[in-house]
Design a protein around this motif. Structure first.
Motif, PDB file in Angstrom:
ATOM      1  N   ARG A 100       0.829  -1.210   0.000  1.00  0.00           N
ATOM      2  CA  ARG A 100       0.000   0.000   0.000  1.00  0.00           C
ATOM      3  C   ARG A 100       0.864   1.260   0.000  1.00  0.00           C
ATOM      4  NH1 ARG A 100      -5.151  -1.624   2.483  1.00  0.00           N
ATOM      5  NH2 ARG A 100      -5.321   0.282   3.685  1.00  0.00           N
ATOM      6  N   PRO A 152      -2.139   4.714   2.151  1.00  0.00           N
ATOM      7  CA  PRO A 152      -1.870   3.419   2.801  1.00  0.00           C
ATOM      8  C   PRO A 152      -2.636   3.242   4.102  1.00  0.00           C
ATOM      9  CG  PRO A 152       0.170   4.538   2.220  1.00  0.00           C
ATOM     10  CD  PRO A 152      -0.937   5.534   2.031  1.00  0.00           C
ATOM     11  N   GLN A 184      -5.752  -4.208  -2.564  1.00  0.00           N
ATOM     12  CA  GLN A 184      -4.325  -4.388  -2.777  1.00  0.00           C
ATOM     13  C   GLN A 184      -4.127  -5.092  -4.102  1.00  0.00           C
ATOM     14  OE1 GLN A 184      -4.180  -6.439   0.753  1.00  0.00           O
ATOM     15  NE2 GLN A 184      -4.630  -4.575   1.860  1.00  0.00           N
TER      16      GLN A 184
END
Ligand SMILES: [Zn+2]
Ligand SMILES: [Zn+2]
Length: 278
Positions: A115, A252, A259
């Motif tokens: 991320r 993130p 993802q």
């Protein structure tokens, strides 16, 4: 480093004077503009994040050298720093790039890390300025893994300075919008073609070409991917990376973001039949 150049404005100008003409002469995508989408964001990355990263690296160096003084025998550090500068530079490149390879691979393999790294992969047009676009967590972990051993072993500050110049120049070159043929050297040294494939949004190229200097590390570990003389058709990731600077830093930490690279089939776009069945 001169104190006034914390923000690297002078260095950035010098880089522009080198890479803008270079990209013009060796252009891979001739239609791509200098002031492409997201270039303003990348300038902020270069100046603000660049200054922050410099401070972090200086603190890292001080800490590592302090620990090294009490842990590593003086004989070792004296031997290391006593070598010819060029030899130390070669050794630093090898030590640091093994660190880059390991941490970069982890950033692709571990969803929580991806991320952060996805920010660097979010861009869809590559040029030299893209090398500055990275989340600070990504940059600090990568620098810590790759540089702490270098500081720890006691390489001379002269050799480390030369390494930083080479590392920066090489990173900018790898992202440049250029077509350069490395011949058989492509197996040894990271080329723009090598790193452009790392950014390719094509499944066969996912999680390949992790090294930043030595492509041979990828060749040794089975992650080397350069299909002939071809270049990728498209760059980026199949997840909604924010286009703004602040949004990218928060990305993130926002729950529920997908993802793309790591959940395997999650990134495969469903066929029309599959959609109809749902
Ligand atoms: Zn990557
Ligand atoms: Zn990159």
């Amino acid at each position: 480093m001169e104190p006034m150049d914390l923000f690297g404005l002078k260095s950035l100008l010098i880089c522009a004077l080198i890479f803008v003409p270079l990209e013009h002469m060796l252009a891979l995508r001739t239609q791509q503009k200098i002031f492409r989408k997201g270039i303003g964001t990348d300038v902020i990355y270069a100046v603000v994040n660049g200054a922050f990263l410099k401070i972090c690296i200086i603190l890292m160096a001080a800490a590592a050298m302090g620990v090294s003084a009490s842990l590593v025998p003086e004989k070792v550090t004296m031997t290391v720093s006593g070598q010819a500068t060029w030899l130390q530079v070669v050794e630093i490149i090898i030590v640091a790039d093994l660190g880059v390879y390991a941490s970069h691979r982890a950033f692709h393999a571990i969803p929580a890390l991806w991320r952060f790294h996805a920010i660097h992969h979010g861009i869809e047009e590559l040029d030299w300025m893209v090398s500055f676009r990275a989340h600070p967590v990504d940059q600090i972990i990568t620098k810590a893994v790759s540089l702490l051993p270098v500081f720890f072993l006691g390489f001379s500050s002269e050799a480390i300075t030369v390494y930083f110049i080479i590392a920066t120049g090489h990173a900018l070159f790898l992202h440049s919008n250029v077509r350069v043929n490395f011949g058989p050297l492509k197996w040894v040294i990271a080329s723009p073609q090598f790193h452009h494939w790392h950014h390719a949004d094509q499944r066969d190229a996912y999680d390949k070409n992790f090294a930043s200097h030595l492509a041979v590390i990828d060749a040794l570990f089975g992650t080397f991917h350069i299909p002939g003389s071809r270049m990728p058709e498209k760059y980026g990731v199949d997840e909604p990376i924010p286009t703004d600077y602040i949004g990218q830093h928060g990305y993130p930490f926002v729950r529920g973001t997908q993802q793309g690279r790591n959940t395997g089939d999650a990134v495969v776009k469903p066929t029309p039949e599959e959609v109809a069945r749902r």
